[in-house]
Design an enzyme around this catalytic site. Structure first.
Site, PDB file in Angstrom:
ATOM      1  N   ARG A   1      -6.592   6.198  -6.031  1.00 43.72           N
ATOM      2  CA  ARG A   1      -6.367   7.600  -6.033  1.00 43.72           C
ATOM      3  C   ARG A   1      -6.727   8.229  -7.394  1.00 43.72           C
ATOM      4  O   ARG A   1      -7.126   9.426  -7.324  1.00 43.72           O
ATOM      5  CB  ARG A   1      -4.952   7.999  -5.550  1.00 43.72           C
TER       6      ARG A   1
ATOM      7  N   ILE B   1       0.878  -1.113   0.085  1.00 45.88           N
ATOM      8  CA  ILE B   1       0.083   0.055  -0.091  1.00 45.88           C
ATOM      9  C   ILE B   1       0.865   1.099  -0.063  1.00 45.88           C
ATOM     10  O   ILE B   1       2.128   1.147   0.478  1.00 45.88           O
ATOM     11  CB  ILE B   1      -0.899   0.064   1.212  1.00 45.88           C
ATOM     12  N   ASP B   2       0.474   2.289  -0.270  1.00 48.00           N
ATOM     13  CA  ASP B   2       1.250   3.675  -0.541  1.00 48.00           C
ATOM     14  C   ASP B   2       1.651   3.989   0.824  1.00 48.00           C
ATOM     15  O   ASP B   2       1.183   3.819   1.719  1.00 48.00           O
ATOM     16  CB  ASP B   2       0.319   4.841  -1.175  1.00 48.00           C
ATOM     17  N   ARG B   3       2.726   4.869   0.743  1.00 49.62           N
ATOM     18  CA  ARG B   3       3.565   5.272   1.893  1.00 49.62           C
ATOM     19  C   ARG B   3       2.613   6.120   2.778  1.00 49.62           C
ATOM     20  O   ARG B   3       2.465   6.012   3.812  1.00 49.62           O
ATOM     21  CB  ARG B   3       4.580   5.897   1.300  1.00 49.62           C
TER      22      ARG B   3
ATOM     23  N   THR C   1      -0.732   5.994   2.699  1.00 49.76           N
ATOM     24  CA  THR C   1      -2.042   5.167   2.983  1.00 49.76           C
ATOM     25  C   THR C   1      -1.930   4.542   4.210  1.00 49.76           C
ATOM     26  O   THR C   1      -0.700   3.842   4.553  1.00 49.76           O
ATOM     27  CB  THR C   1      -2.334   4.082   1.957  1.00 49.76           C
TER      28      THR C   1
END
Length: 323
Positions: free
Chosen positions: A249, A147-149, A151
């Site tokens: 996103r 998962i994104d940094r 998030t």
């Protein structure tokens, strides 16, 4: 009376567990009992086998029983111990507290916003490197997904190669369901329940990744459901069917309802409308996951609560809505 230096040296402690602590995990018990000792040190002595229960080594997830005899090795207690940690080391130590499920096959954490899942792109460490440092005895630790940094929320780590293979197969066959909560701009249309828009990933010279909707991209699908409306903002549940980079996103941006405080795909005017809520980070949280346990075949459903920043934002929005 003056104490000699030897009197101040930490000693081995022996503790008899009472019914009051029965059922409590040994790691949580030690965090409370050894107040002031860095959590990273507590997990280190557990994994090295220096903590014994009834003269036997135990795992951090061991649940205490009444009458257990606990041996705690000498550790120096310092009220300043944790506050003296560098911000990077403090983040690493805090990851152990973020575990929401663990067994012999896997562990699941509620990843905080602001820490990457792995090192790279100028970052010396991430979640997986941190856990390998915290658990030097672990023979195998690998990310099941990413998962994104910025998030927050559920992140699964496999502790066995067989578990990794099984969970990767579930992802490939789209048998693992992941749900996210996101606060989006405007009044999300009820009829917008599915977005199918191909995503193309472009790597910049800086190493950053920018994703856009393009016919040159890979097929991508996200399902949406309205959870709560606030007039100028909507809390939605987003369930990605495919797992493309920045998928939720970009798909929300594509519908002209970008996510709050998204510094890459967001809307600064919308962000300014949320300043009085205290929000200062991307409002995207991996809240729920469902999968089949790789060993027991049990259907697992795990939920990660929102952090205090996101929760406070919603409290303020609800209060303003009632005015």
């Amino acid at each position: 009376m003056k104490c000699s230096d030897s009197d101040l040296q930490p000693q081995v402690q022996f503790v008899a567990i009472t019914r009051e602590n029965e059922g409590q995990r040994i790691d949580n018990f030690l965090v409370t009992y050894l107040k002031g000792v860095p959590k990273s040190m507590i997990y280190r002595i557990l994994r090295k086998g220096e903590v014994r229960v009834n003269k036997k080594r135990i795992k951090p997830e061991y649940k205490l029983k009444a009458q257990d005899q606990l041996r705690i090795p000498p550790v120096r207690v310092s009220e300043k111990a944790e506050t003296n940690l560098s911000p990077k080391l403090q983040k690493v130590a805090n990851l152990e507290k973020a575990i929401i499920y663990e067994d012999d096959e896997l562990l699941v954490i509620n990843k905080p916003s602001g820490i990457a899942v792995h090192g790279g792109s100028g970052l010396s460490f991430g979640v997986i490197e941190a856990f390998r440092t915290l658990r030097p005895q672990a023979k195998f630790l690998e990310l099941v997904h990413r998962i994104d940094r910025d998030t927050s929320g559920i992140l699964i780590i496999a502790k066995k190669r067989s578990a990794l293979k099984s969970l990767h197969e579930q992802l490939r066959l789209k048998q693992m369901q992941k749900d996210y909560l996101a606060l989006t701009k405007g009044d999300w249309p009820s009829k917008c329940k599915v977005v199918q828009a191909p995503l193309f990933k472009n790597h910049l010279k800086s190493g950053e990744r920018v994703v856009k909707v393009s016919q040159e991209g890979k097929p991508s699908e996200t399902r949406f459901k309205v959870e709560e409306r606030f007039g100028f903002a909507t809390l939605i549940k987003a369930s990605p069917v495919t797992g493309r980079t920045h998928q939720i996103r970009v798909h929300t941006q594509y519908t002209d309802h970008p996510i709050a405080f998204d510094d890459r795909y967001g809307d600064k005017v919308f962000d300014e409308q949320l300043l009085d809520t205290g929000l200062n980070r991307l409002f995207l949280h991996a809240s729920h996951v469902q999968f089949v346990h790789p060993k027991t075949s049990q259907v697992m459903q795990l939920t990660a609560p929102l952090d205090s920043t996101l929760e406070h934002c919603l409290v303020v929005l609800r209060a303003n809505k009632l005015k």
